[in-house]
Enzyme design. Sequence first.
Site, mmCIF file in Angstrom:
data_model
loop_
_atom_site.group_PDB
_atom_site.id
_atom_site.type_symbol
_atom_site.label_atom_id
_atom_site.label_comp_id
_atom_site.label_asym_id
_atom_site.label_seq_id
_atom_site.Cartn_x
_atom_site.Cartn_y
_atom_site.Cartn_z
ATOM 1 N N CYS A 1 13.281 8.948 9.476
ATOM 2 C CA CYS A 1 12.993 8.383 10.799
ATOM 3 C C CYS A 1 14.233 8.410 11.698
ATOM 4 C CB CYS A 1 12.455 6.966 10.676
ATOM 5 S SG CYS A 1 13.427 5.955 9.570
ATOM 6 N N GLU B 1 7.940 0.043 12.285
ATOM 7 C CA GLU B 1 9.079 0.972 12.378
ATOM 8 C C GLU B 1 8.468 2.366 12.457
ATOM 9 O OE1 GLU B 1 11.110 3.688 11.891
ATOM 10 O OE2 GLU B 1 11.932 3.140 9.927
ATOM 11 N N LYS C 1 0.885 -1.187 0.000
ATOM 12 C CA LYS C 1 0.000 0.000 0.000
ATOM 13 C C LYS C 1 0.909 1.220 0.000
ATOM 14 C CE LYS C 1 -2.687 3.231 1.919
ATOM 15 N NZ LYS C 1 -1.644 4.256 1.682
ATOM 16 N N GLU D 1 8.799 13.809 18.003
ATOM 17 C CA GLU D 1 9.335 13.724 16.646
ATOM 18 C C GLU D 1 8.660 14.800 15.794
ATOM 19 O OE1 GLU D 1 8.125 10.489 13.932
ATOM 20 O OE2 GLU D 1 10.238 10.181 13.535
HETATM 21 O O1 TXE Z 1 2.039 9.023 8.586
HETATM 22 P P1 TXE Z 1 1.175 7.704 8.680
HETATM 23 P P2 TXE Z 1 1.590 10.557 8.472
HETATM 24 C C1 TXE Z 1 5.782 10.139 11.447
HETATM 25 C C2 TXE Z 1 6.198 11.597 11.389
HETATM 26 C C3 TXE Z 1 5.010 12.248 10.770
HETATM 27 C C4 TXE Z 1 3.889 11.447 11.401
HETATM 28 C C5 TXE Z 1 2.585 11.487 10.682
HETATM 29 O O2 TXE Z 1 6.401 12.083 12.684
HETATM 30 O O3 TXE Z 1 4.904 13.602 11.092
HETATM 31 O O4 TXE Z 1 4.384 10.130 11.402
HETATM 32 O O5 TXE Z 1 2.765 11.234 9.327
HETATM 33 C C6 TXE Z 1 -0.885 4.620 6.096
HETATM 34 N N1 TXE Z 1 -4.333 1.933 8.807
HETATM 35 N N2 TXE Z 1 6.300 9.369 10.334
HETATM 36 O O6 TXE Z 1 0.300 10.796 9.142
HETATM 37 O O7 TXE Z 1 -0.264 7.986 8.918
HETATM 38 C C7 TXE Z 1 -0.716 5.799 5.168
HETATM 39 O O8 TXE Z 1 -1.615 5.730 4.092
HETATM 40 C C8 TXE Z 1 -3.345 1.504 8.013
HETATM 41 C C9 TXE Z 1 7.477 8.601 10.617
HETATM 42 O O9 TXE Z 1 1.682 10.919 7.059
HETATM 43 O O10 TXE Z 1 1.871 6.842 9.640
HETATM 44 C C10 TXE Z 1 0.738 5.629 4.736
HETATM 45 O O11 TXE Z 1 0.799 4.647 3.700
HETATM 46 N N3 TXE Z 1 -2.511 2.341 7.360
HETATM 47 C C11 TXE Z 1 7.703 7.580 9.570
HETATM 48 C C12 TXE Z 1 1.398 5.084 6.006
HETATM 49 O O12 TXE Z 1 0.337 4.583 6.808
HETATM 50 C C13 TXE Z 1 -2.679 3.662 7.525
HETATM 51 C C14 TXE Z 1 7.482 8.011 8.170
HETATM 52 C C15 TXE Z 1 2.179 6.103 6.808
HETATM 53 O O13 TXE Z 1 1.318 7.146 7.181
HETATM 54 C C16 TXE Z 1 -3.690 4.167 8.359
HETATM 55 C C17 TXE Z 1 6.244 8.760 8.025
HETATM 56 C C18 TXE Z 1 -4.548 3.244 9.014
HETATM 57 N N4 TXE Z 1 -5.536 3.621 9.820
HETATM 58 C C19 TXE Z 1 5.746 9.452 9.098
HETATM 59 N N5 TXE Z 1 -3.606 5.516 8.346
HETATM 60 C C20 TXE Z 1 8.977 6.803 9.755
HETATM 61 N N6 TXE Z 1 8.954 5.797 10.621
HETATM 62 O O14 TXE Z 1 9.962 7.065 9.093
HETATM 63 C C21 TXE Z 1 -2.580 5.844 7.543
HETATM 64 N N7 TXE Z 1 -2.015 4.727 7.030
#
Ligand code: TXE
Length: 501
Positions: A299, A265, A189, A401
């Site tokens: 990250c 992660e 996804k 973060e």
């Molecule tokens: O990430 P999301 P967001 C952290 C970073 C950022 C915060 C929010 O601090 O500011 O997360 O970012 C999918 N069920 N990181 O909201 O929501 C979504 O479609 C299943 C750290 O943009 O975590 C995308 O494919 N999946 C991080 C993925 O999750 C769901 C990198 C990541 O989005 C979902 C990114 C649900 N209910 C953000 N909701 C790192 N570890 O490096 C969303 N998604």
Amino acid sequence: MAAPVVTLKGVGGFEFDLPTGLFINNEFVPSVEGLTLDVENPATGETLTTIASAGVKDVNKAVAAAQAAFPGWRATPPLEKSKLLWKLAELFEKPENKQILQSVDVLDVGAPAAMVDFTLPQCIDNLRYYAGWADKITGKTLHVPGGHAYTVREPIGVCAGIVPWNTPLMIAMWKLAPALATGNVLILKMPELAPLCGLRFAQLIKEAGFPPGVVNIITGEGRVAGQALAEHKDIRKVSFTGGGVTGRKILRAAADSNLKKVTLELGGKGPTIVFDDAQFENALFWAFMGFTMHNGQVCAAGTRIYVQEGIYDKFIEAFREKLAATSKSSKVQGGSGAEGAGKTPVISKVQHEKIMAYIESGTKEGATLLGGGNRIGDKGYFVEETAFVDVKPDAKIMKEEIFGPVASIAKFKTEDEVIAAANDSAYGLNAAVFSSNPDRIRKVSDALEVGTVTVNYWGALNMNTPFGGVKESGFGRDMGEEALDGWTQVKTVKQLSLPTA
Ligand code: TXE
């Protein structure tokens, strides 16, 4: 019915075609319910294109395709799996594919040229590394009273990989390569904010010759498509990289559905620790790189910088000069991120507003702004590299973060004091230590509560070294031999030795 193809302009102005559908059973199809998603260019705030967005019915279709493909893929000889992964790596290397893959990450992620120059070879290395593992997934032979036992490491079955937007191509390959090498079938996804690379590498999956259904790539909203994957009863494992709030939702969905395996992660708040005896210029270079690389949307970003008192004043002065120099060049080049030159944007309006709110909170909570702190331009989502000094241990900018180019700097006296400060975090992904004293390096590295420590540099990604977190940074590992544990399950077979008649 096939989904439409769009023509986009890549870095340097060349044109390329991209399918806009969901990649299920090696075909690009529109969403069953006709759902679509607008993809934005964060450098301009304008819509780049509109693509298909998966709903629950589409997720069910992708799961059915993967289920049908699983027996055949599981039974495919390991060397055949290797060849296909190797072929995919070769396709990634072709100049025309390279150019498109790098361009799409610049277009929808807003990734800097230096980042895509790093991530694409990383993807290729990963594919080749796990191609080499496909015929080395072995178990153990064990003695049991009266007989013997052996273990086999089997594929889990239909798995899902949920990919974030910061380096979508690289993280997709971290999941795809070990998942396929171990005999699983996969639904990836792609993130709604940066889905385009998925559409391009889907074409290459087909060209490489993977059988239909082995890899299915869907684009769509997390709360719909991602949630449906996490809740699905026929998915046996979810590998997730993203934010902690979403990670918790996925764990809950797994608990409420079929107790699928989950690896997470979830980012971090990496400490960078600079001792008096560090090589000064080297430490300065990496400390700065650690929080500015890809605008801190990494990250592993080193966003808490602890500097020992003997070099503190000199370090801060040098840091201030670096910030001033970057800020000057940012203002001259601001807005050119789409072309891959100069300053690049952060991913979205929401992320930009979040970063600006953190910067405001830094000043409000009593920290001193060393440099940066401003929005750049009025188009797209640009922000200056920003650092605060005299940051209190419980300030929001020291604890949370930010996922933006914002560093919090503090002074320390002793090893024990800095170990305690570095470990005073909910996160535990990685840390960087700068010193020329081997005993000190060993003591501090041992004491840090993180998944990875880098010594005298920052940046922890090699395909053969495991990467992942402890504490609220999650569990499970990407890369290295250890990632294979997350994509296999162990079966034990025990046999009694019967007396011969
Ligand atoms: O990430 P999301 P967001 C952290 C970073 C950022 C915060 C929010 O601090 O500011 O997360 O970012 C999918 N069920 N990181 O909201 O929501 C979504 O479609 C299943 C750290 O943009 O975590 C995308 O494919 N999946 C991080 C993925 O999750 C769901 C990198 C990541 O989005 C979902 C990114 C649900 N209910 C953000 N909701 C790192 N570890 O490096 C969303 N998604």
